[in-house]
Enzyme design. Structure first.
Site, PDB file in Angstrom:
ATOM      1  N   GLN A  35      42.435  32.391  24.667  1.00 29.85           N
ATOM      2  CA  GLN A  35      43.369  33.467  24.359  1.00 29.85           C
ATOM      3  C   GLN A  35      44.801  32.935  24.275  1.00 29.85           C
ATOM      4  O   GLN A  35      45.081  31.793  24.602  1.00 29.85           O
ATOM      5  CB  GLN A  35      43.283  34.556  25.450  1.00 29.85           C
ATOM      6  CG  GLN A  35      43.449  34.003  26.870  1.00 29.85           C
ATOM      7  CD  GLN A  35      42.731  34.820  27.938  1.00 29.85           C
ATOM      8  OE1 GLN A  35      42.369  35.967  27.712  1.00 29.85           O
ATOM      9  NE2 GLN A  35      42.528  34.226  29.104  1.00 29.85           N
ATOM     10  N   HIS A  66      46.132  45.261  42.491  1.00 28.15           N
ATOM     11  CA  HIS A  66      45.314  44.354  43.302  1.00 28.15           C
ATOM     12  C   HIS A  66      44.836  45.012  44.597  1.00 28.15           C
ATOM     13  O   HIS A  66      43.687  44.842  45.008  1.00 28.15           O
ATOM     14  CB  HIS A  66      46.093  43.058  43.576  1.00 28.15           C
ATOM     15  CG  HIS A  66      46.316  42.268  42.320  1.00 28.15           C
ATOM     16  ND1 HIS A  66      47.516  41.678  41.992  1.00 28.15           N
ATOM     17  CD2 HIS A  66      45.474  41.999  41.281  1.00 28.15           C
ATOM     18  CE1 HIS A  66      47.390  41.073  40.814  1.00 28.15           C
ATOM     19  NE2 HIS A  66      46.179  41.255  40.364  1.00 28.15           N
ATOM     20  N   ASP A  90      44.530  35.136  38.246  1.00 28.09           N
ATOM     21  CA  ASP A  90      45.860  35.094  38.893  1.00 28.09           C
ATOM     22  C   ASP A  90      45.742  35.100  40.412  1.00 28.09           C
ATOM     23  O   ASP A  90      46.696  34.772  41.109  1.00 28.09           O
ATOM     24  CB  ASP A  90      46.721  36.272  38.406  1.00 28.09           C
ATOM     25  CG  ASP A  90      46.021  37.609  38.569  1.00 28.09           C
ATOM     26  OD1 ASP A  90      45.871  38.060  39.719  1.00 28.09           O
ATOM     27  OD2 ASP A  90      45.609  38.193  37.553  1.00 28.09           O
ATOM     28  N   ASP A 141      32.005  31.452  32.854  1.00 24.37           N
ATOM     29  CA  ASP A 141      31.766  32.755  32.246  1.00 24.37           C
ATOM     30  C   ASP A 141      31.177  33.721  33.284  1.00 24.37           C
ATOM     31  O   ASP A 141      30.058  33.520  33.762  1.00 24.37           O
ATOM     32  CB  ASP A 141      30.778  32.541  31.080  1.00 24.37           C
ATOM     33  CG  ASP A 141      30.549  33.815  30.293  1.00 24.37           C
ATOM     34  OD1 ASP A 141      30.828  34.916  30.825  1.00 24.37           O
ATOM     35  OD2 ASP A 141      30.078  33.713  29.149  1.00 24.37           O
ATOM     36  N   GLY A 142      31.940  34.758  33.604  1.00 24.85           N
ATOM     37  CA  GLY A 142      31.508  35.736  34.600  1.00 24.85           C
ATOM     38  C   GLY A 142      30.208  36.420  34.212  1.00 24.85           C
ATOM     39  O   GLY A 142      29.367  36.721  35.066  1.00 24.85           O
ATOM     40  N   ASP A 159      37.845  42.205  37.500  1.00 20.66           N
ATOM     41  CA  ASP A 159      39.275  42.243  37.190  1.00 20.66           C
ATOM     42  C   ASP A 159      39.464  41.593  35.821  1.00 20.66           C
ATOM     43  O   ASP A 159      39.902  40.455  35.708  1.00 20.66           O
ATOM     44  CB  ASP A 159      40.057  41.494  38.274  1.00 20.66           C
ATOM     45  CG  ASP A 159      41.548  41.486  37.980  1.00 20.66           C
ATOM     46  OD1 ASP A 159      41.973  42.229  37.067  1.00 20.66           O
ATOM     47  OD2 ASP A 159      42.278  40.744  38.655  1.00 20.66           O
ATOM     48  N   SER A 160      39.107  42.344  34.794  1.00 18.21           N
ATOM     49  CA  SER A 160      39.084  41.771  33.455  1.00 18.21           C
ATOM     50  C   SER A 160      40.304  42.187  32.652  1.00 18.21           C
ATOM     51  O   SER A 160      41.083  43.031  33.075  1.00 18.21           O
ATOM     52  CB  SER A 160      37.837  42.279  32.726  1.00 18.21           C
ATOM     53  OG  SER A 160      37.935  43.668  32.550  1.00 18.21           O
ATOM     54  N   THR A 161      40.424  41.580  31.477  1.00 17.58           N
ATOM     55  CA  THR A 161      41.364  42.097  30.491  1.00 17.58           C
ATOM     56  C   THR A 161      40.702  43.312  29.835  1.00 17.58           C
ATOM     57  O   THR A 161      39.666  43.775  30.281  1.00 17.58           O
ATOM     58  CB  THR A 161      41.648  41.025  29.418  1.00 17.58           C
ATOM     59  OG1 THR A 161      40.392  40.600  28.877  1.00 17.58           O
ATOM     60  CG2 THR A 161      42.354  39.830  30.004  1.00 17.58           C
ATOM     61  N   GLU A 162      41.285  43.789  28.759  1.00 18.44           N
ATOM     62  CA  GLU A 162      40.679  44.916  28.072  1.00 18.44           C
ATOM     63  C   GLU A 162      39.526  44.430  27.193  1.00 18.44           C
ATOM     64  O   GLU A 162      39.406  43.241  26.941  1.00 18.44           O
ATOM     65  CB  GLU A 162      41.746  45.638  27.277  1.00 18.44           C
ATOM     66  CG  GLU A 162      42.703  46.251  28.260  1.00 18.44           C
ATOM     67  CD  GLU A 162      43.784  47.090  27.662  1.00 18.44           C
ATOM     68  OE1 GLU A 162      43.646  47.514  26.514  1.00 18.44           O
ATOM     69  OE2 GLU A 162      44.756  47.327  28.367  1.00 18.44           O
TER      70      GLU A 162
HETATM   71  N1  AG3 Z   1      43.686  43.069  34.416  1.00 19.22           N
HETATM   72  C1  AG3 Z   1      43.783  44.341  33.701  1.00 19.22           C
HETATM   73  C2  AG3 Z   1      45.025  44.450  32.903  1.00 19.22           C
HETATM   74  C3  AG3 Z   1      44.947  45.397  31.771  1.00 19.22           C
HETATM   75  C4  AG3 Z   1      46.305  45.652  31.247  1.00 19.22           C
HETATM   76  N2  AG3 Z   1      46.281  46.114  29.907  1.00 19.22           N
HETATM   77  C5  AG3 Z   1      47.329  46.046  29.064  1.00 19.22           C
HETATM   78  N3  AG3 Z   1      48.460  45.584  29.466  1.00 19.22           N
HETATM   79  N4  AG3 Z   1      47.174  46.477  27.855  1.00 19.22           N
HETATM   80  C6  AG3 Z   1      44.811  42.671  35.149  1.00 19.22           C
HETATM   81  C7  AG3 Z   1      44.682  41.345  35.812  1.00 19.22           C
HETATM   82  C8  AG3 Z   1      45.434  41.343  37.089  1.00 19.22           C
HETATM   83  N5  AG3 Z   1      44.850  40.516  38.061  1.00 19.22           N
END
Ligand code: AG3
EC number: 2.5.1.16
Length: 279
Positions: A35, A66, A90, A141-142, A159-162
């Protein structure tokens, strides 16, 4: 008089709406194997991690997300010993997990090693726990890790991204049934499930899928100012323990800035338009 740097960053949260921060300094900006990654300094929110142009965490408001990811399931489970965090490179969720003395082992599986490396370097207050002796960090890979685990964890936190880029697989029914298999018989899982203003359908889908697998499925909310709409949701799926039936004596003292035992319960009180997404 010296002028502040006039570099502004906008996260386009929808096609027609965004949130804008003034950036003081760009520490890192690169395309990793998975990414686009930026680590920047802002005056309003401190150091900020961006992935694919989306705000992941900031020094100033990270505690909300968190704490709420970690403490709601960990106080719901009577004796969590073994914890898995999927994503979360993180280290913020791990830091909170380690506040629970019952936890003997916390595994973090993050797909992008660069997230871990730069978080340790630029976000030490968030990533500090990653070096703790109870923590095992796996760069991998989770989805695959879950697929291979059986009856192993008391609590799993996603705790993923979108659901774009590397995280698409983490929002599927196959993933949730893998989680169920990876959990012990009274296990609990929680996943961040985006916001009700711009992604109501996602919340509805996740609720529907998780409900098919976990007898107790609930949604709770928290205020994260740097995330889209500021109103964030978390989906919890539990095999046995109800997050709304935690005996008061089970809450032990921990240091927090957002989570409290009162808030644990209150977070499940949903505005009507959000509640409607859960039925
Ligand atoms: N994980 C989810 C963040 C989603 C935020 N989305 C956005 N900014 N469009 C966060 C990771 C923190 N440990």
């Amino acid at each position: 008089m010296e002028q502040k740097l006039k570099l502004w960053f906008t996260e386009h949260q929808t096609e027609d709406y965004g949130i804008t921060f003034r950036v003081n300094h760009v520490y890192e900006s690169e395309q990793t194997e998975f990414q686009r990654l930026e680590m920047v300094e802002t005056d309003e929110f401190g150091t900020m991690l961006l992935l694919d142009g989306m705000v992941m965490t900031t020094d100033r408001d990270e505690f909300v997300y968190h704490e709420m990811v970690a403490h709601v399931p960990l106080f719901t489970h009577p004796n969590p010993k073994s914890v898995l965090v999927v994503g979360g490179g993180d280290g913020g969720v791990i830091r909170e997990v380690l506040k629970h003395p019952s936890v003997e082992k916390a595994v973090l599986v993050e797909i992008d090693g660069k997230v871990i490396e730069y978080s340790k370097k630029y976000l030490p207050n968030i990533a500090g726990g990653l070096d703790d002796a109870r923590v095992e960090v796996i760069v991998g890979d989770g989805f695959m890790h879950i697929a291979e685990a059986v009856n192993e964890y008391d609590v799993i936190m996603v705790d993923s991204t979108e659901p774009v880029g590397p995280a698409v697989n983490l929002f599927t029914k196959g993933f949730y049934s893998g989680i169920s298999k990876a959990l012990k018989e009274d296990g609990i899982f929680v996943a961040q499930s985006d916001n009700p203003w711009f992604t109501p359908e996602l919340i509805r889908d996740v609720q529907r899928d998780v409900k098919e697998i976990f007898p107790i499925t609930k949604l709770y909310i928290a205020n994260v100012p740097t995330y889209p709409s500021g109103l964030w949701t978390f989906t919890i799926g539990s095999k046995k323990h109800d997050p709304l039936a935690v005996a008061p004596e089970r809450f032990h003292e921990i240091e927090t800035k957002y989570y409290t035992p009162e808030l644990h319960t209150a977070a499940f009180a949903l505005p009507k338009f959000v509640k409607d997404l859960t039925i």
